[in-house]
Motif scaffolding. Structure first.
Motif, mmCIF file in Angstrom:
data_model
loop_
_atom_site.group_PDB
_atom_site.id
_atom_site.type_symbol
_atom_site.label_atom_id
_atom_site.label_comp_id
_atom_site.label_asym_id
_atom_site.label_seq_id
_atom_site.Cartn_x
_atom_site.Cartn_y
_atom_site.Cartn_z
ATOM 1 N N ALA A 28 0.732 -1.163 0.316
ATOM 2 C CA ALA A 28 -0.321 -0.087 -0.045
ATOM 3 C C ALA A 28 1.271 1.192 0.202
ATOM 4 O O ALA A 28 0.493 2.686 -0.568
ATOM 5 N N ILE A 29 2.001 1.170 0.477
ATOM 6 C CA ILE A 29 2.740 2.984 0.665
ATOM 7 C C ILE A 29 3.517 2.940 -0.406
ATOM 8 O O ILE A 29 3.338 4.337 -1.203
ATOM 9 N N ALA A 30 4.097 1.437 -1.153
ATOM 10 C CA ALA A 30 4.571 1.865 -2.426
ATOM 11 C C ALA A 30 4.016 2.461 -3.498
ATOM 12 O O ALA A 30 4.054 3.410 -4.291
ATOM 13 N N TRP A 312 -4.619 8.846 -1.454
ATOM 14 C CA TRP A 312 -4.642 9.077 0.649
ATOM 15 C C TRP A 312 -6.451 8.002 0.536
ATOM 16 O O TRP A 312 -6.590 6.624 1.572
ATOM 17 N N LEU A 313 -7.666 8.112 -0.243
ATOM 18 C CA LEU A 313 -8.911 7.187 -0.206
ATOM 19 C C LEU A 313 -8.852 5.715 -0.394
ATOM 20 O O LEU A 313 -8.411 4.540 0.889
ATOM 21 N N TYR A 314 -7.914 5.513 -1.777
ATOM 22 C CA TYR A 314 -6.606 4.138 -1.591
ATOM 23 C C TYR A 314 -6.212 3.495 -0.390
ATOM 24 O O TYR A 314 -6.518 2.513 0.079
ATOM 25 N N ALA A 315 -5.215 4.053 -0.235
ATOM 26 C CA ALA A 315 -4.353 3.756 0.944
ATOM 27 C C ALA A 315 -5.294 3.922 2.229
ATOM 28 O O ALA A 315 -5.699 2.704 2.991
ATOM 29 N N ALA A 320 -7.901 -0.460 5.484
ATOM 30 C CA ALA A 320 -8.962 -1.817 6.189
ATOM 31 C C ALA A 320 -8.970 -3.421 5.741
ATOM 32 O O ALA A 320 -9.268 -4.101 6.838
ATOM 33 N N PHE A 321 -8.626 -3.345 4.330
ATOM 34 C CA PHE A 321 -8.429 -4.331 4.200
ATOM 35 C C PHE A 321 -7.464 -4.977 4.724
ATOM 36 O O PHE A 321 -7.712 -5.917 5.162
ATOM 37 N N ALA A 322 -6.686 -4.704 5.059
ATOM 38 C CA ALA A 322 -4.966 -5.172 5.321
ATOM 39 C C ALA A 322 -5.275 -5.803 6.596
ATOM 40 O O ALA A 322 -5.030 -6.976 7.336
ATOM 41 N N SER A 323 -6.410 -4.919 7.658
ATOM 42 C CA SER A 323 -6.773 -5.286 8.901
ATOM 43 C C SER A 323 -7.624 -6.419 9.343
ATOM 44 O O SER A 323 -7.862 -7.354 10.151
ATOM 45 N N LEU A 324 -8.343 -6.875 7.777
ATOM 46 C CA LEU A 324 -9.566 -8.111 8.030
ATOM 47 C C LEU A 324 -9.133 -8.955 7.838
ATOM 48 O O LEU A 324 -9.178 -10.340 7.132
#
Length: 630
Positions: A28-30, A312-315, A320-324
């Motif tokens: 995500a960061i990259a 930033w919205l995509y980030a 959120a996806f990663a937390s799930l």
């Protein structure tokens, strides 16, 4: 240590969960940083500058073409010989009224013809402060007198020789029609000279279509508020969407100063316009004018800011996806188990190709691997059972054929016995010869299946024997399409049916009768041996249950005595059950042979009416998708 580390990394679900979350965060960061840098540079460098400069060039080329049309048309009119003749005759004076009207008609016709040569030209005038003026189209001479040409600088500059060619700003034609502001035009002015004296006696005015000029400028859009306009060599606006800006300097002093300083054919710069930073691009026209495009830099930055917000919205969505993922990954244990259950259902349907994909080395992957091994073992066992069943089925078919042969031989020898009894020795000899040929044909030297062509030849040989006994009153008629003659069917399928028709239907009649054999294919029935013929090792009832397969229909009809209704039901009983004497043996064996090769939906059906004959139908069905059944 290495083995322990490998086991911890590859076989622990919790380890995989943590590793997956870290991987997604890094991605995500990259992704955010790369997308922001690429989009910003791409937006400014490619989208704005290249697109704007290209649009300016296209519009400049288009406008230059229109201006060249006006200039060329003015040059053409100034050199017209008939117009020169009229000017010189006007200068000499002493013309009658009729001559003046002739001159007017002549010049007006010339101007109209010239105007119609180009759709970009709205009107052409020859204006003189003294004497007659002429014009094309809706030219109004009274407006010329009210206009007072000598009071306008553009007319005086052209007539006095201060300029040879002159372009006026976009305006409404003052000399057209009966009202005001009727035609929007861009005007080209050139001196009207008397070539005999080289004196400028008036002005040639060529009016181009102003609406097309505006469309050429307005069709180029720079963002939401950007615009294009045209300025002359003094920096005054000559073409713009807003009429209030015509013949005025640019709205901003700094922009006006920068435009006056531009000397290059193409230029771009940024300047402040009304307190806003503005990107400006310019392109020179062939007549010295300049097309100018402006767009606020804030609109460019606004696009980048929107991209940044989107990033930033995509980030946020990715985080959120990663937390799930942790929660979703825990369900990965149950999902493969459900997949295994579905595969087990496929195994129940005998689909042994439904193997589980071994995608990991953890407990789930090991379970899938063991499941695949079990399925392969089951498939081997089932194949062994199928081979045993196929051998049993072949033995049953062979037994049926061996039962049909004695029945056929018994009836044939009976016929020969009667011929010997009645002293027909030559007929008995010929009958025995035909019998030898029949027995040779029925010994299965060519396999279990015969072509329909061969089966029909067998029937003809059999009928030779029957005619020796019963005379020519017994007839055989065959109807079979040519393309079905090479289709294969089980051997001796038609002969028992024809034999029963002769012995039990026609022989008791004094006048004999006819046996008809009709063969037809329906519902996309196959037309080749590979599709119609069964395989002794693969045939059986599995091929006879298709709903949409093709079928082959063989009908045997006679006009004999018929069968009593109470006897029909017992003719097709299973082997081992009591049947109706010799008459039922042949029919029953044919029926069982068809069902063994083509399945339970195939077989024999009987229709009979006492005194009117019998109709027997043999139906060979092929299941949709099956190779070895009709």
């Amino acid at each position: 240590m290495k083995h322990l580390l490998q086991r911890w990394l590859l076989r622990q679900l919790s380890t995989k969960l943590i590793f997956t979350i870290l991987l997604l965060l890094s991605f995500a960061i990259a992704f955010i940083s790369t997308l922001y840098s690429w989009a910003s540079a791409r937006m400014i460098a490619d989208n704005v500058r290249a697109s704007t400069k290209q649009s300016a060039k296209q519009s400049a080329d288009y406008l230059s073409l229109l201006l060249a049309i006006g200039s060329d048309m003015g040059q053409q009119i100034s050199r017209d010989a008939r117009i020169q003749q009229v000017i010189q005759e006007e200068a000499q004076g002493g013309l009658t009224v009729d001559q003046k009207f002739d001159h007017k008609d002549t010049v007006n016709n010339i101007l109209n013809n010239v105007m119609y040569t180009s759709s970009f030209v709205r009107s052409v005038y020859l204006l003189r402060a003294e004497g007659s003026s002429w014009g094309s189209g809706m030219f109004n001479a009274s407006k010329v007198m009210r206009y007072t040409l000598t009071e306008h600088a553009w007319y005086n500059d052209v007539v006095s020789g201060r300029t040879d060619d002159l372009w006026l700003p976009l305006q409404y034609d003052p000399f057209s029609g009966g009202g005001e502001n009727t035609e929007l035009v861009l005007t080209f002015v050139k001196p009207l000279r008397n070539f005999a004296t080289r004196e400028a006696v008036g002005a040639i005015v060529v009016n181009l279509d102003g609406q097309r000029i505006l469309q050429a400028v307005d069709r180029i859009r720079l963002g939401k508020t950007g615009r294009f306009f045209v300025v002359d060599g003094r920096g005054e606006v000559v073409v713009a969407s807003e009429p209030s800006s015509w013949e005025r300097a640019a709205s901003n002093a700094e922009l006006d100063r920068r435009l006056r300083a531009v000397r290059a054919e193409e230029a771009e710069f940024e300047t402040d316009v009304d307190g806003a930073r503005t990107y400006v691009v310019t392109r020179k026209l062939d007549n010295g004018w300049t097309i100018v495009g402006t767009v606020p830099v804030a609109e460019i930055i606004g696009d980048i800011e929107r991209i940044q917000r989107t990033i930033w919205l995509y980030a946020g969505v990715l985080l959120a996806f990663a937390s799930l993922v942790g929660y979703m990954f825990s369900r990965r244990i149950t999902s493969p188990l459900k997949h295994l259950m579905k595969q087990m259902k496929e195994i129940e349907k005998s689909n042994f190709k439904a193997l589980s994909e071994v995608a990991s080395q953890d407990e789930i992957g090991q379970l899938s691997h063991r499941f695949n091994q079990m399925v392969r073992q089951i498939e081997i066992l089932v194949e062994q059972v199928n081979r045993v069943e196929a051998k049993k089925r072949e033995a049953e078919m062979r037994a049926l054929r061996h039962q049909i042969n004695p029945h056929f031989l018994y009836n044939t020898l009976t016929s020969i016995r009667w011929m010997i009894k009645f002293g027909r020795k030559e007929g008995a000899y010929d009958g025995i010869s035909a019998l030898v040929q029949l027995m040779e044909a029925s010994m299965e030297k060519k396999g279990v299946f015969y072509r329909i062509r061969d089966e029909l030849e067998l029937l003809e040989k059999y009928m030779v024997i029957q005619r020796f006994r019963y005379g020519d009153g017994i007839r055989l008629e065959v109807e079979c399409p040519e393309h079905l003659l090479d289709v294969s069917i089980p051997r001796m399928l038609l002969q028992p049916i024809v034999e029963n028709a002769v012995f039990h239907g026609l022989a008791p009649k004094t006048d004999g009768g006819t046996v008809k054999v009709m063969i037809e294919a329906s519902n996309d029935a196959p037309e080749s041996n590979a599709e119609i013929a069964g395989d002794s090792g693969k045939s059986g009832k599995s091929g006879g249950n298709g709903e949409n397969g093709g079928k082959l229909v063989l009908r045997v009809e006679d006009d004999g005595l018929g069968i009593p209704a109470e006897r029909i039901g017992g003719l097709l009983q299973r082997t081992g059950q009591p049947r109706s004497g010799a008459f039922g043996i042949g029919l029953n064996h044919v029926h069982e042979t068809i069902q063994l090769y083509y399945g339970d939906r195939s077989g024999v059906s009987i229709e009979s009416e006492p005194g009117a004959g019998t109709r027997i139908r043999l139906e060979l069905r092929r299941a949709a998708g099956e190779r070895d059944a009709v």
